[in-house]
Scaffold this active site. Structure first.
Site: not given
Length: 358
Positions: A159, A209, A309, A336
């Site tokens: 990220y 992110h 998520h 995910e």
């Protein structure tokens, strides 16, 4: 009339098979051997969730009829007066999922049947391909392709792109000083490389992110258009959602948002104004299966798909709940998936399985 089945005990189970703390709620009932499990995992404040359940919700719930899921959700949600925070919502989620588990056991049916039945035979997933170099990311993408995955999230350096760092000033505290402009430029380079390397038949995703200033996120979304991403995830923070209108006006890159949402007023404007393409809430942080299924229906009316998520800080119980909503939702998009280890499967027998990308 049959005697109601009531809640006799509420247990909070804390476990960390792979370091990440997971919170599971077990509801025991007046029917011998009948219990339900729910996920209440909020890894950053797991003890606060356990305290909220053990000290405040448990006594409130004992004696209630397990059949009344909607009433229990609504009353539990307002019991503390103040609401819409991650601790309370996760606490209520653990209760809610456990009650749906019990409902399914009593009915002798999987929960997806109680939610309307299957709209598909399996849920397509995406996995995360990262690397310190373009060649390493490509190698990991190809590994997932060989496993049959059609959706792959690509990150170069994690990220925020840790391969580039700003030189810190003298006497600065220790830490990682990221270069957001370098990260944004490298992300375009990444997708140029991967798309040219693997072709157009694989769906590619990316997670910002929230590492960019809003205007930089808009620019990145525009610059990624030629590479036809399946979606760009969390391009903005929940505090900057007004910028999605600017992004929508300037870019056709599909947008996924919602991982950090806890309050309906965060997602309602985005849905009703069609500013996102995928809703991807952490379902325990919005309160469990009951509100998540309602949210899926709301999104369906506006042409928005689900992408809940699903990292390692969702327990396998939570992943199973995701799956039941996925299978029963007409507007499912993608799920995910983190890839459970053998240790996780030992601690949580019955963990959903990945086969051929589904």
């Amino acid at each position: 009339m049959a005697k109601p089945i009531t809640i006799t005990n509420v247990r909070t189970i804390l476990t960390a098979p792979e370091v990440t703390p997971l919170v599971v709620v077990k509801i025991e009932t007046s029917e011998p051997g009948l219990y339900g499990l729910g996920c209440a995992t909020f890894t950053q404040r797991y003890l606060a969730v356990a305290t909220a359940i053990d000290k405040y919700l448990k006594d409130f719930l004992i004696g209630k009829d397990v059949a009344n899921i909607e009433d229990i959700w609504q009353t539990s949600f307002v019991q503390s007066s103040w609401r819409n925070d991650a601790v309370l919502s996760n606490s209520v989620s653990g209760i809610d999922m456990a009650l749906w588990d019990i409902k399914g056991k009593v009915a002798g049916m999987p929960v997806y049947d109680l939610l309307g039945g299957k709209a598909r035979a399996g849920a397509a997933v995406y996995r995360h391909a990262d690397g310190k170099s373009l060649s390493e990311v490509e190698e990991n993408v190809r590994k997932y392709m060989e496993q049959g995955l059609l959706y792959i999230r690509c990150q170069w350096g994690g990220y925020g792109g840790r391969i580039d760092q700003i030189k810190a000033p003298e006497n600065a505290p220790e830490g990682a000083y990221f270069d957001p402009h370098g990260y944004a430029r490298n992300t375009v380079k990444l997708f140029d490389h991967i798309r040219n390397a693997v072709g157009d038949d694989i769906e590619l995703l990316h997670d910002v992110h929230e590492r960019l200033a809003p205007i930089e996120a808009v620019r990145l979304s525009k610059n990624l258009e030629p590479y036809r991403l399946f979606f760009l995830e969390d391009a903005l923070s929940p505090e900057a959602v007004d910028w999605f209108a600017v992004m929508r006006q300037q870019s056709a890159t599909p947008i996924a948002m919602g991982e950090l949402f806890t309050h309906p007023q965060e997602w309602l404007p985005l849905i009703q104004n069609r500013l996102i393409d995928f809703i991807r809430c952490h379902i325990s942080t919005i309160g469990g299966i009951t509100p998540a299924k309602k949210l899926a229906h709301l999104c369906e009316a506006f042409g928005i798909r689900t992408a809940w998520h699903g990292p390692g800080d969702v327990s396998p119980v939570g992943h199973a709940a995701n799956l039941h909503i996925d299978l029963s939702s007409y507007n499912f998009g993608v799920q995910e998936w983190w890839g459970p280890s053998d240790l996780i499967k030992e601690v949580f027998p019955g963990t959903p399985e990945l086969r051929g990308g589904y």
